[in-house]
Design a protein around this motif. Sequence first.
Motif: not given
Length: 305
Positions: A267-287
Motif C-alpha cells: 500500500l505504498g512506501a514508509f512514512e514518518p511516525v510523528e509522535r513516537y521514536a526510540y529513546y534511551l532512558v535512565h535515572p538522573k545521575l551525578g557523574p
Amino acid sequence: MHPTRLDGGQLANLHTFLAVARRLSFAAAADELCLTPSAVSHRIARLERSLRLRLFQRLTRGIRLTADGERIFAALEKSMAELDAALYPEADAEPSGRVALHAHPSIAQCWLAPRLAALADRHPRIDLDIRTGNGDADFRGGRADLALYYADGHFPGLVSHKLMDEEMAPVCSPAYAERHGLATDPARLRDCRLLHDAQAWRQAAHDAEWTLWARRHGGESLLPPRGLTLDRSDLCLAAAVGHAGVAIARRKLAQPLLDSGQLTLPLGAFEPVERYAYYLVHPKLGPMPSRLRAVIDWLQQSAAG
C-alpha cells in the motif's frame, strides 16, 4: 547492640547476596558460584542474621528484594565498580562492569540483538545484561541502568536520549498481497485480515497503529473488521511472513524481511511516525559511570550508522 563488623565470612556472604540479587534466583546464583542452592540459601540466612536485616522476601514462585535488600544491593554494585577501577587503574580508558539494560522485546529482537557482537568487540570488559518486557524498567537497586523504549518521549523524573526516529507502513507477504489483489486495488484492504500490536507503546489501544495509519489515508472506514491481536511488533511481522494478514511495520524492525523478499509493501512506501521514536532512558545521575556512558555512546552511534 550493633551488628558485628564485616569479616571475611560476611564478605563472602555479601558476594553471594550480590549474585542472588542480580538474578533473583538462588538456583542461578548457585550455578554462578559453583555451590548448591542449599549452600547459597544458608549463606543468605547467615548474612541476614548477622546484619539483623531481612534482605529478601520469599514468595511462592520466587524471591524479591526488600527495601533493605535494594539499598544494600545498590551500594554493593557501586562499590564493586569502584573497586574494579581501583584494582585496574591502567584500564581507565577501557570501561568495565555490568550494565543492566531493559528493552521492549521487538526492538531488542530485531534491532539490538544483531548488533551486540560489535559492542562486545569494542568494550570486551562491559557485561551487558539485557532483560525484555513491555512494561517500564525498574531502576531501583540496580535492577536496570538503562531502558530502551518506543515511546512519545515523555518520561517524568528521568533523563532521556532520543535514539532514532521511526517510519511505518502496512506490510504482508507477497503471496498474501497477490491473493487479495492489494497491489492493483488498495481498497481491497477491506477484505483482508489486520494484524495488531496491542503493546505498540505505553497505554496504546490494541489497534492504535492501524488507526494512526488510516487517519492519514482517508479514515478508519478503510479498515476491515477482521483482525488478529498480538503483543509484540516482531510477532506481527512473523505472522505476516506466514500469510496471516497485513501488519503495520516499523522500518527499523522490518527492513531485513523486506530486503529478503519475505515481506512487501502493498500500500505504498514508509512514512514518518510523528509522535513516537526510540529513546534511551535512565535515572538522573551525578557523574555518569564510564561503562554506562560507553553503552549510550555505542547505541547512539549504532542508531546513526
